[in-house]
Design an enzyme around this catalytic site. Structure first.
Site, PDB file in Angstrom:
ATOM      1  CE1 TYR A 123      -4.091  -1.871   0.073  1.00 54.77           C
ATOM      2  CE2 TYR A 123      -2.795  -3.524   1.555  1.00 54.77           C
ATOM      3  CZ  TYR A 123      -3.760  -3.215   0.490  1.00 54.77           C
ATOM      4  OH  TYR A 123      -4.759  -4.049   0.263  1.00 54.77           O
ATOM      5  CG  PHE A 409     -11.094  -1.608  10.015  1.00 53.28           C
ATOM      6  CD1 PHE A 409     -10.839  -1.361   8.473  1.00 53.28           C
ATOM      7  CD2 PHE A 409     -10.207  -0.877  10.923  1.00 53.28           C
ATOM      8  CE1 PHE A 409      -9.860  -0.517   8.321  1.00 53.28           C
ATOM      9  CE2 PHE A 409      -9.231  -0.069  10.556  1.00 53.28           C
ATOM     10  CZ  PHE A 409      -8.914   0.399   9.165  1.00 53.28           C
TER      11      PHE A 409
END
Length: 409
Positions: A123, A409
């Protein structure tokens, strides 16, 4: 491949999620975990990459609010459930999804995007940087002596029903959110995250238990944990597996840790995600007996540089012009004047000479105060263009409490 990206339709969720599971090499989730994932999925913010009639890529986002230095709770996209089928790697699918997603986040007016990564290196090229750490501990409760703060004896501890105690625990958690950068304000439904307890994930431990800490009838803390029983030639050798421990004051914190240290037939406490500045490090008399390790936690990228920097406060007065590089989100590129202090901040475009030069990724790394601009400069990732600007900005960006994401999450 030109990815055919479409917003997920509710009826496609099982196929979409199955693509994600296969990409991660996992078997089907236990029913309660799967139902939770289904319930919190925002299909309108979820993307499916199609190749003909096959889903070959997935990406989603949650509409979160994130605590930042100064106590504000700021809208942030929680990037999640990202995968590309093994048959379609290195064909631009991930880049296409990241491009579309960040455009959508900007369109919704969210200044930040955050994620947790199975492979953080993926990322960085999209502007994300690590902003929180997870501390892992394996505490020898027999040899690591514990000293608790004054007032711990005045705290009453009691067992509570795991499900029934959720409202009281959530009230404690909500009071803590503004005080620690990186914590998420829980949206409806997310209170279930802390009490999911699928037997398949227990690894031989007991069911999850909850103990509440009370003072004068008010809940001031809680702990959720399981016990993994074990015996050796010398006797009991059990492990307390800590899930959550939150408290409103030092006395309650000490009482809860003392309770964990004293659970019968156990000789260690393990936890996989505690804040880097957890008080337990200063309550034990031999930190070497705590098996302390660290790993990356949450990654962050500023989606709108001006709005992101203006949303937090700064520990010292700062007036600095930042030359920002951001090829993946070019609307952020250029010079920004940041003026702020402990009361508030503004960040506007300017044509004034730059004081510091850095990319949006470095801004993200420093944003919650856990990584200093000085450390990034020493790594060659920030350039000082005006003498003295680096030190002033680095001090201002700092946080006196370590940023931390309590759950994934």
């Amino acid at each position: 491949m030109t990815a055919d990206l479409r917003v997920l339709e509710p009826g496609q969720w099982d196929t979409w999620f199955g693509t994600l599971e296969r990409a991660f090499g996992s078997t089907a989730e236990p029913a309660e975990e799967r139902e939770f994932d289904r319930s919190v999925t925002e299909t309108g913010r979820s993307l499916a990459a199609w190749d003909g009639d096959e889903i070959v890529g997935t990406a989603g986002a949650f509409s979160f609010r994130l605590a930042v230095p100064g106590g504000a709770v700021v809208p942030a996209a929680g990037v999640t459930m990202v995968s590309v089928a093994a048959t379609h790697r290195r064909r631009g699918v991930l880049t296409a999804m990241m491009r579309r997603q960040l455009d959508d986040v900007r369109g919704l007016g969210e200044p930040l995007a955050v994620l947790t990564a199975s492979e953080p290196a993926i990322y960085g090229r999209f502007g994300y940087a690590v902003v929180t750490d997870q501390m892992l501990v394996d505490i020898d409760t027999v040899r690591a002596g514990l000293t608790v703060p004054d007032g711990a004896d005045d705290v009453r501890l009691r067992f509570a029903d795991l499900e029934g105690s959720v409202p009281a625990c959530e009230a404690v958690y909500a009071r803590l959110v503004p005080g620690r950068p990186g914590m998420l304000e829980r949206r409806p439904g997310w209170e279930r995250k802390g009490v999911l307890d699928a037997e398949a994930y227990r690894d031989g431990a007991s069911n999850l238990q909850c103990v509440l800490a009370e003072r004068d009838g008010e809940v001031v803390g809680y702990v959720r944990y399981a016990v993994k029983s074990s015996w050796n030639a010398h006797g009991p050798d059990g492990t307390v597996v800590l899930r959550d421990l939150e408290s409103l004051d030092p006395a309650a914190r000490g009482a809860l840790w003392r309770y964990l240290f004293g659970i019968d037939l156990t000789c260690r406490v393990t936890a996989r995600n505690r804040p880097a500045d957890d008080a337990i490090l200063h309550m034990v008399d031999d930190v070497r007996r705590c098996g302390v390790r660290f790993r990356d936690g949450m990654l962050l990228r500023p989606v709108e540089v001006g709005a992101a920097l203006a949303a937090r406060t700064y520990t010292a007065p700062v007036d600095v012009v930042l030359e920002v590089e951001d090829p993946f989100c070019p609307w952020n590129e250029g010079r920004w004047r940041l003026c702020g202090d402990a009361k508030g901040a503004s960040c506007e475009r300017t044509t004034d000479p730059a004081d510091l030069a850095l990319s949006a990724r470095e801004l993200g790394a420093a944003y919650l105060g856990g990584t200093s601009l000085t450390a990034l400069e020493r790594a060659g990732r920030v350039r000082e263009l005006r003498r003295g600007a680096l030190k002033d900005a680095s001090v201002a960006f700092g946080s006196d409490i370590a940023p931390w994401l309590p759950h994934g999450f």
